[in-house]
Design a protein around this motif. Structure first.
Motif, short mmCIF file in Angstrom:
data_model
loop_
_atom_site.label_atom_id
_atom_site.label_comp_id
_atom_site.label_asym_id
_atom_site.label_seq_id
_atom_site.Cartn_x
_atom_site.Cartn_y
_atom_site.Cartn_z
N UNK A 102 0.87 -1.17 0.00
CA UNK A 102 0.00 0.00 0.00
C UNK A 102 0.91 1.22 0.00
N UNK A 103 1.01 1.86 -1.16
CA UNK A 103 1.97 2.95 -1.27
C UNK A 103 3.36 2.37 -1.08
N UNK A 104 4.16 2.94 -0.19
CA UNK A 104 5.49 2.41 0.08
C UNK A 104 5.54 1.52 1.29
N UNK A 105 4.38 1.11 1.79
CA UNK A 105 4.32 0.30 3.00
C UNK A 105 3.92 -1.14 2.70
N UNK A 106 4.26 -2.02 3.62
CA UNK A 106 3.76 -3.39 3.60
C UNK A 106 2.68 -3.49 4.67
N UNK A 107 1.58 -4.15 4.32
CA UNK A 107 0.47 -4.34 5.25
C UNK A 107 0.33 -5.84 5.50
N UNK A 108 0.54 -6.25 6.74
CA UNK A 108 0.40 -7.65 7.14
C UNK A 108 -1.04 -7.87 7.53
N UNK A 109 -1.71 -8.84 6.88
CA UNK A 109 -3.11 -9.13 7.19
C UNK A 109 -3.24 -10.52 7.79
N UNK A 110 -4.34 -10.75 8.47
CA UNK A 110 -4.57 -12.01 9.16
C UNK A 110 -4.57 -13.18 8.18
N UNK A 111 -4.21 -14.34 8.69
CA UNK A 111 -4.17 -15.55 7.86
C UNK A 111 -5.56 -16.05 7.52
N UNK A 112 -6.53 -15.76 8.38
CA UNK A 112 -7.91 -16.22 8.18
C UNK A 112 -8.83 -14.99 8.14
N UNK A 113 -9.70 -14.90 7.13
CA UNK A 113 -10.59 -13.75 7.08
C UNK A 113 -11.73 -13.84 8.10
#
Length: 164
Positions: A102-113
């Motif tokens: 996202x832009x110049x960032x990394x976004x870590x999201x959950x393994x399970x929605x």
């Protein structure tokens, strides 16, 4: 403005910019709205708000404003200012956590929605009026299957079989 009419605002610093552009404001979950007090403030300037995904159903019920709730999606766990250099991280239990750019960032999201189709009746009792879906790693067919599963109110197990 270039034809845009609405703005999803996730940062208080963007409110004045969107208002000056003459856009209709909608509060994103990133505003972290967790109380009736905060909801009342944003209700004065926004068409509606998306509540924090950290709230439980009784807390959602207690907020009496035009609100949306995230009913599907991988929740953001961490925003990383420096790139990780990979598209996913795996923990010691072998759970895979996608990393989005996202832009110049990394976004870590959950393994399970999050999946709340089987909680539609409870959400309706809580006065919830809008459903917010966060699609991140899903392809076209998976997205359509998720929307169908939600529309039909399938339980989590049935939906998982249908989605895959």
């Amino acid at each position: 403005k270039n034809g845009a009419v609405h703005a999803l605002v996730g940062n208080v610093g963007h409110i004045s910019l969107a208002k000056e552009a003459g856009l209709v404001l909608h509060g994103d979950w990133r505003l972290n709205i967790m109380s009736s007090y905060t909801a009342a403030i944003f209700d004065e300037i926004m068409e509606d708000i998306t509540l924090s995904p950290e709230l439980i159903l009784p807390q959602i019920r207690d907020i009496r404003f035009a609100k949306n709730v995230i009913v599907y999606g991988r929740q953001v766990l961490m925003t990383l200012e420096k790139p990780v250099g990979t598209g996913q991280l795996t923990d010691r239990t072998k759970a895979v956590f996608p990393i989005l750019r996202e832009g110049g960032r990394d976004i870590l999201v959950n393994s399970v929605p999050t999946y709340m189709a089987d909680r539609k009746a409870e959400l309706a009792k809580a006065g919830q009026i809008g459903y917010h879906f966060l699609f991140t790693t899903e392809g076209k067919q998976e997205t359509l299957n998720i929307l169908t599963s939600y529309e039909k109110g399938w339980t989590t197990k049935k939906a998982v079989r249908r989605i895959k």
